[in-house]
Motif scaffolding. Structure first.
Motif, PDB file in Angstrom:
ATOM      1  N   UNK A   1      22.626  84.620   9.131  1.00 37.78           N
ATOM      2  CA  UNK A   1      21.595  85.461   8.526  1.00 37.78           C
ATOM      3  C   UNK A   1      20.580  85.816   9.596  1.00 37.78           C
ATOM      4  N   UNK A   2      19.839  86.859   9.352  1.00 37.01           N
ATOM      5  CA  UNK A   2      18.841  87.273  10.346  1.00 37.01           C
ATOM      6  C   UNK A   2      17.776  86.198  10.539  1.00 37.01           C
ATOM      7  N   UNK A   3      17.391  85.560   9.442  1.00 45.09           N
ATOM      8  CA  UNK A   3      16.469  84.429   9.490  1.00 45.09           C
ATOM      9  C   UNK A   3      16.942  83.409   8.471  1.00 45.09           C
ATOM     10  N   UNK A   4      16.583  82.156   8.673  1.00 47.83           N
ATOM     11  CA  UNK A   4      16.955  81.136   7.702  1.00 47.83           C
ATOM     12  C   UNK A   4      16.358  81.476   6.340  1.00 47.83           C
ATOM     13  N   UNK A   5      17.200  81.432   5.324  1.00 47.96           N
ATOM     14  CA  UNK A   5      16.749  81.760   3.981  1.00 47.96           C
ATOM     15  C   UNK A   5      17.013  83.193   3.582  1.00 47.96           C
ATOM     16  N   UNK A   6      17.318  84.051   4.558  1.00 53.98           N
ATOM     17  CA  UNK A   6      17.666  85.441   4.241  1.00 53.98           C
ATOM     18  C   UNK A   6      19.087  85.496   3.678  1.00 53.98           C
ATOM     19  N   UNK A   7      19.430  86.649   3.121  1.00 56.84           N
ATOM     20  CA  UNK A   7      20.784  86.838   2.630  1.00 56.84           C
ATOM     21  C   UNK A   7      21.765  86.783   3.800  1.00 56.84           C
ATOM     22  N   UNK A   8      22.907  86.161   3.556  1.00 59.32           N
ATOM     23  CA  UNK A   8      23.908  86.009   4.606  1.00 59.32           C
ATOM     24  C   UNK A   8      24.563  87.336   4.945  1.00 59.32           C
ATOM     25  N   UNK A   9      24.694  87.604   6.241  1.00 59.42           N
ATOM     26  CA  UNK A   9      25.482  88.757   6.684  1.00 59.42           C
ATOM     27  C   UNK A   9      26.973  88.446   6.546  1.00 59.42           C
ATOM     28  N   UNK A  10      27.325  87.188   6.730  1.00 61.39           N
ATOM     29  CA  UNK A  10      28.695  86.716   6.536  1.00 61.39           C
ATOM     30  C   UNK A  10      28.647  85.198   6.461  1.00 61.39           C
ATOM     31  N   UNK A  11      29.536  84.639   5.651  1.00 61.05           N
ATOM     32  CA  UNK A  11      29.572  83.189   5.526  1.00 61.05           C
ATOM     33  C   UNK A  11      30.919  82.717   5.027  1.00 61.05           C
ATOM     34  N   UNK A  12      31.191  81.432   5.244  1.00 60.75           N
ATOM     35  CA  UNK A  12      32.458  80.849   4.811  1.00 60.75           C
ATOM     36  C   UNK A  12      32.230  79.463   4.215  1.00 60.75           C
ATOM     37  N   UNK A  13      33.032  79.148   3.217  1.00 59.04           N
ATOM     38  CA  UNK A  13      33.150  77.792   2.678  1.00 59.04           C
ATOM     39  C   UNK A  13      34.621  77.430   2.766  1.00 59.04           C
ATOM     40  N   UNK A  14      34.896  76.218   3.236  1.00 57.04           N
ATOM     41  CA  UNK A  14      36.283  75.831   3.527  1.00 57.04           C
ATOM     42  C   UNK A  14      36.567  74.448   2.966  1.00 57.04           C
ATOM     43  N   UNK A  15      37.769  74.293   2.413  1.00 58.04           N
ATOM     44  CA  UNK A  15      38.273  72.964   2.041  1.00 58.04           C
ATOM     45  C   UNK A  15      39.685  72.800   2.581  1.00 58.04           C
TER      46      UNK A  15
END
Length: 285
Positions: free
Chosen positions: A184-198
């Motif tokens: 994200x541009x700053x912590x707490x901002x909306x994610x530009x991209x993200x992943x969750x993995x199991x």
């Protein structure tokens, strides 16, 4: 700007809440961290707010067998701090990225699921783990798999006369590893991209399966079985070509002032390779 006029109702039971929702033109108020700004900007003008915070049955946070069960009124901060949450490591890793601490003190887990923001962390975590969302409506109770709960941007499988009453997350077992990351541009901002993995491995160390949920790159969490990727490569460097191809496939959000489609695909490919490798190492540890 102030919210448009609305009626306020604080039901004494889930049945009463559902009855109020069935009258039409009503919205559920739990934490309000998403709804209140929408009201203030007049992006939404419900005639009635149904406040569910007084419903004690929706405040449950408990472990039942191999599931962690959360009621719809459970605050994110409570989940973040409760020792029971350790049974679902992926929630603990994602929660610090959900807004800011002050917002998590009021926001609810189920509220984040119901709001269905494409860049939200918790819908992706729920989808990755195969969580189950509990819903109550005029025709009774039903369950919706988290992977199919979000049907589009800010849209879910819940009808206007239904109420999300809880969510059940499977607890982690032996041979499971997890990864979570976002940019994200700053912590707490909306994610530009993200992943969750199991990633899950057998007692002998053989790979059982691997699941990846991407967020911030489409109109909903994108869940993929990536077992084949880990079967052919295990290190971050080895995984990069495959995760880059995967990212090119799943990223379909249009570019904006914060990042182009190609930039988000690049971010997702790098994050996916890193977190898959990390989760695989953890599953084998």
């Amino acid at each position: 700007m102030k919210a448009a006029p609305f009626a306020y109702h604080r039901p004494a039971s889930v049945a009463e809440a559902v009855d109020t929702l069935a009258t039409g033109d009503a919205k559920v108020l739990a934490g309000g961290q998403s709804l209140v700004p929408v009201l203030a900007m007049r992006l939404g003008r419900p005639g009635t707010l149904v406040d569910i915070t007084a419903l004690s049955e929706l405040g449950r946070l408990e472990r039942r067998g191999d599931e962690l069960c959360l009621g719809a009124a459970v605050r994110q901060r409570r989940v973040e701090r409760d020792p029971l949450t350790a049974a679902v490591p992926l929630i603990g890793r994602a929660m610090p990225f959900v807004g800011h601490r002050e917002l998590r003190s009021r926001g609810t887990v189920c509220g984040s699921l119901a709001h269905a923001d494409p860049a939200a962390e918790l819908p992706a975590v729920a989808a990755c783990l195969g969580a189950v969302v509990e819903v109550t409506g005029p025709h009774g109770d039903r369950e919706v798999p988290a992977a199919s709960f979000v049907t589009g941007a800010m849209t879910t499988a819940v009808s206007p006369d239904e109420l999300v009453t809880g969510v059940r997350f499977p607890t982690a077992g032996p041979g499971e590893g997890f990864g979570f990351a976002e940019i994200a541009r700053r912590h707490g901002d909306f994610a530009l991209a993200g992943v969750a993995v199991r990633v899950r491995a057998s007692s002998s160390g053989a790979l059982r399966d691997a699941t990846l949920a991407a967020f911030g790159v489409s109109d909903r969490p994108v869940v993929r079985d990536v077992t084949d990727l880990l079967a052919d490569a295990t290190t971050e460097a080895e995984l990069r070509p495959a995760t880059a191809a995967l990212a090119a496939e799943v990223v379909d959000t249009a570019g904006d002032a914060h990042g182009s489609t190609a930039y988000r695909a690049r971010l997702l490919g790098v994050l996916a390779a890193r977190e898959l490798a990390r989760a695989h190492r953890e599953a084998l540890a």
